[in-house]
Design a protein around this motif. Sequence first.
Motif, PDB file in Angstrom:
ATOM      1  N   MET A 197       0.843  -1.179   0.000  1.00  0.00           N
ATOM      2  CA  MET A 197       0.000   0.000   0.000  1.00  0.00           C
ATOM      3  C   MET A 197       0.891   1.246   0.000  1.00  0.00           C
ATOM      4  SD  MET A 197      -2.778   1.125   2.851  1.00  0.00           S
ATOM      5  CE  MET A 197      -3.886   2.440   2.467  1.00  0.00           C
ATOM      6  N   SER A 198       0.564   2.180  -0.842  1.00  0.00           N
ATOM      7  CA  SER A 198       1.315   3.420  -0.928  1.00  0.00           C
ATOM      8  C   SER A 198       0.660   4.470  -0.031  1.00  0.00           C
ATOM      9  CB  SER A 198       1.351   3.901  -2.373  1.00  0.00           C
ATOM     10  OG  SER A 198       1.987   5.136  -2.443  1.00  0.00           O
ATOM     11  N   LEU A 199       1.387   4.889   0.974  1.00  0.00           N
ATOM     12  CA  LEU A 199       0.866   5.896   1.903  1.00  0.00           C
ATOM     13  C   LEU A 199       1.469   7.246   1.563  1.00  0.00           C
ATOM     14  CD1 LEU A 199       1.204   3.832   5.173  1.00  0.00           C
ATOM     15  CD2 LEU A 199      -0.866   4.294   3.908  1.00  0.00           C
ATOM     16  N   ASN A 200       0.647   8.284   1.633  1.00  0.00           N
ATOM     17  CA  ASN A 200       1.175   9.609   1.369  1.00  0.00           C
ATOM     18  C   ASN A 200       0.734  10.582   2.447  1.00  0.00           C
ATOM     19  OD1 ASN A 200      -1.471  10.504   0.588  1.00  0.00           O
ATOM     20  ND2 ASN A 200      -1.132   9.550  -1.407  1.00  0.00           N
ATOM     21  N   ILE A 201       1.366  11.719   2.471  1.00  0.00           N
ATOM     22  CA  ILE A 201       1.169  12.710   3.522  1.00  0.00           C
ATOM     23  C   ILE A 201      -0.284  13.170   3.644  1.00  0.00           C
ATOM     24  CG2 ILE A 201       1.837  15.043   4.247  1.00  0.00           C
ATOM     25  CD1 ILE A 201       4.669  14.337   3.161  1.00  0.00           C
ATOM     26  N   PRO A 202      -0.995  13.465   2.547  1.00  0.00           N
ATOM     27  CA  PRO A 202      -2.401  13.900   2.693  1.00  0.00           C
ATOM     28  C   PRO A 202      -3.305  12.870   3.390  1.00  0.00           C
ATOM     29  CG  PRO A 202      -1.599  14.484   0.520  1.00  0.00           C
ATOM     30  CD  PRO A 202      -0.544  13.623   1.158  1.00  0.00           C
ATOM     31  N   ASP A 203      -2.997  11.584   3.255  1.00  0.00           N
ATOM     32  CA  ASP A 203      -3.774  10.556   3.961  1.00  0.00           C
ATOM     33  C   ASP A 203      -3.658  10.736   5.473  1.00  0.00           C
ATOM     34  OD1 ASP A 203      -4.474   9.376   1.528  1.00  0.00           O
ATOM     35  OD2 ASP A 203      -2.809   7.946   1.589  1.00  0.00           O
ATOM     36  N   PHE A 204      -2.443  10.997   5.938  1.00  0.00           N
ATOM     37  CA  PHE A 204      -2.214  11.212   7.363  1.00  0.00           C
ATOM     38  C   PHE A 204      -2.846  12.519   7.826  1.00  0.00           C
ATOM     39  CE2 PHE A 204       1.105   8.124   6.470  1.00  0.00           C
ATOM     40  CZ  PHE A 204       1.071   7.307   7.593  1.00  0.00           C
ATOM     41  N   GLU A 205      -2.681  13.571   7.025  1.00  0.00           N
ATOM     42  CA  GLU A 205      -3.220  14.887   7.401  1.00  0.00           C
ATOM     43  C   GLU A 205      -4.741  14.864   7.519  1.00  0.00           C
ATOM     44  OE1 GLU A 205      -1.626  17.731   4.645  1.00  0.00           O
ATOM     45  OE2 GLU A 205       0.368  17.641   5.571  1.00  0.00           O
ATOM     46  N   ALA A 206      -5.399  14.070   6.715  1.00  0.00           N
ATOM     47  CA  ALA A 206      -6.858  13.964   6.792  1.00  0.00           C
ATOM     48  C   ALA A 206      -7.303  13.408   8.139  1.00  0.00           C
ATOM     49  CB  ALA A 206      -7.381  13.080   5.658  1.00  0.00           C
ATOM     50  N   LYS A 207      -6.420  12.668   8.797  1.00  0.00           N
ATOM     51  CA  LYS A 207      -6.730  12.110  10.114  1.00  0.00           C
ATOM     52  C   LYS A 207      -6.087  12.911  11.247  1.00  0.00           C
ATOM     53  CE  LYS A 207      -7.830   7.494   8.707  1.00  0.00           C
ATOM     54  NZ  LYS A 207      -8.737   6.712   9.489  1.00  0.00           N
ATOM     55  N   GLY A 208      -5.494  14.073  10.917  1.00  0.00           N
ATOM     56  CA  GLY A 208      -4.922  14.944  11.935  1.00  0.00           C
ATOM     57  C   GLY A 208      -3.454  14.722  12.224  1.00  0.00           C
ATOM     58  N   TRP A 209      -2.809  13.829  11.498  1.00  0.00           N
ATOM     59  CA  TRP A 209      -1.394  13.532  11.709  1.00  0.00           C
ATOM     60  C   TRP A 209      -0.579  14.274  10.669  1.00  0.00           C
ATOM     61  CZ3 TRP A 209       0.692  10.515  15.561  1.00  0.00           C
ATOM     62  CH2 TRP A 209      -0.219   9.807  16.341  1.00  0.00           C
TER      63      TRP A 209
END
Length: 116
Positions: free
Chosen positions: A1-13
């Motif tokens: 799975m490719s994780l990127n910064i906007p995925d984390f930011e959407a959850k507050g990280w």
Amino acid sequence: MSLNIPDFEAKGWFISQEGINLIAETHPEAKSLDDYIQCAKDMDIRSLTTQGFNKTEEKLTQIPSPVVLQVTEVRNISIPSTNQAEQHPRQLSVLLTDGKAKFKAVEMNGKVDGIK
């Protein structure tokens, strides 16, 4: 799975790419976004970010939501520091960080759930 910064930011990280790589190195069993977040909860947030949630140099008037902050210090400011272990009425000063900046909060108007 490719994780990127906007995925984390959407959850507050607000984690940097270096932080994502650090989680991957220290927790190779983490595969999903939720796995990475679970691992990040047990790490020092300062090692996971380079910028924090404020991506501009402007002074913020409020903290965005959602955002993850880590508690770095809790003190009862209603009594001298030498008697912190004794039972007294409390007013807590809490030092928080987003990994880059520090924020001071004060418990007012009664106890805050989750702070003991």
